[in-house]
Design an enzyme around this catalytic site. Sequence first.
Site, PDB file in Angstrom:
ATOM      1  N   HIS A 149      -7.842  -5.323  -0.740  1.00  0.00           N
ATOM      2  CA  HIS A 149      -6.591  -4.692  -0.327  1.00  0.00           C
ATOM      3  C   HIS A 149      -6.185  -5.245   1.042  1.00  0.00           C
ATOM      4  CE1 HIS A 149      -3.635  -1.541  -0.744  1.00  0.00           C
ATOM      5  NE2 HIS A 149      -3.977  -0.955   0.399  1.00  0.00           N
TER       6      HIS A 149
ATOM      7  N   GLU B 147      -9.192  -5.246  -4.944  1.00  0.00           N
ATOM      8  CA  GLU B 147      -8.567  -4.201  -4.134  1.00  0.00           C
ATOM      9  C   GLU B 147      -9.591  -3.221  -3.557  1.00  0.00           C
ATOM     10  OE1 GLU B 147      -5.494  -3.694  -3.187  1.00  0.00           O
ATOM     11  OE2 GLU B 147      -4.191  -4.816  -4.526  1.00  0.00           O
TER      12      GLU B 147
ATOM     13  N   SER C 289       0.839  -1.197   0.000  1.00  0.00           N
ATOM     14  CA  SER C 289       0.000   0.000   0.000  1.00  0.00           C
ATOM     15  C   SER C 289       0.876   1.250   0.000  1.00  0.00           C
ATOM     16  CB  SER C 289      -0.969  -0.058   1.175  1.00  0.00           C
ATOM     17  OG  SER C 289      -2.001   0.888   1.037  1.00  0.00           O
TER      18      SER C 289
END
Length: 481
Positions: free
Chosen positions: A414, A316, A193
């Site tokens: 994610h 995601e 990230s």
Amino acid sequence: MAPADPATVTTTSGRIHGRRHEHGTVFLDVPYAAPPLGRTRFAAPSPHERWTGIRDATRPGPTAPQPTRDSFGTLDMSPYFGPGWQRGDDYLTMNIWAPQQDEPARPVMVFVHGGGFVAGSSRAPLYDGTAFARDGVVLITVNYRLGIAGFLHLPDAPDNRGMLDILAALHWIQENVTRFGGNPGNVTLFGQSAGAIIVGGILADPASSGLFRRAIIQSGTGTGAFTPDQAGIVTAALGRELDLEPTAKALADIPDERLVSVTADLTGLDLRTSTHHDPLGGITSFSLVNEHQPATAVATGRGSEVDLLIGANLDEGSLYLAPLGLLASTTEAELLDTAAKFHPDPDKAVRAYRARHPSASAAELRTTILGDGLFTTGTRQMAAAHASAAAGHTYCYEFVWRSDAVDGRLGASHVMELPFVFDHLSLPSLRGPRGLLGTTEPSAPLATRIHRSWIRFAETGNPGWPVHEPATGHVQHIGVT
């Protein structure tokens, strides 16, 4: 002569004493730079003063000043964000999991945590490096400056101070890692990230030459940097909130508590300009600041000697929608609003997505558009740039194992790959109705396979699947769709 105690190591800053465990020794809260205090909060990192005696490295230390973040809606995110802000000035530190020391020197993996550039730390439970030490890797997790201290664009301070912290840590590692059994010539820098965006920025920075041999970018983007004009919108907003001229000099005496509290007031800013959309879609007001994107620099050959493993997760965008109840009844207007964050013509973009995914629901399209805009498209651009220009090899993956969390809507969201990469599925807070992994038993063999692929890449430069060539574009799907 008595054998040397492997739990006591002499570093360039002084002696430290760690804690032995079944697979080696862990050293916690090891400084790599001086505490960022006063105006030095906004300066490039400087070396830590030497200490006398032996520093206790058996207990976790302070973390960077940050707002509380431990959930996304109904989802428990504490394994990812960790304990939040743990007060203390000396927080530019790292945790080191060293395996049993023997010859030859072991590969080194250095992890940069995520958290939207404003939260997170090396103390997050997900980043326990025991499995890496067990498998013969020196695993290092790094704290860095966050939010205003780390990434606010200021006229009288260097940009990207949090990234400069990671560069300082890499220099410290080059000087010291042999003392922990590591090979300074075989360092892999990896992040997820925001941490992955930082890794991409470092890869594109000529100042990083020789500091690492390989890089892994997990759910980042090569196109996530703000232009100075976009970053200036955040700076101006801070000035209005604090009623001062936003400079490093003016901010020097503002307490950390005030800077952390005002961070919440900087969310939701419109960072679009006449020439650029917001590359992070409004999920954070902080990122790297640069005139050019990291992928653009990599396409010119920056970081060309570094092997790259890069990828994203299938769903995601669902992390930012499902736990907040935003997927159950997605309207056409909401779908267009999501597309407008990343596309100048949202109607055209939605039509194109529908043509590619004719059986997808509006909620599924919204998840895909958001995930592509935030991470996947920029990941593909970085992979293509590296594959076309670099001397090193490029390997791509897509993580597709789907969690049943949030009533089955979370999927391969994610952060979902992290428990598998760290081979840490047993962490209790990951399970249950609010846990990231949901209620279905995750695949332990899959975790073993992913964890070993990451280690194999760190050891050899090959994770175990074909290279991503510009002509073939191979992407390894990991998990079961």
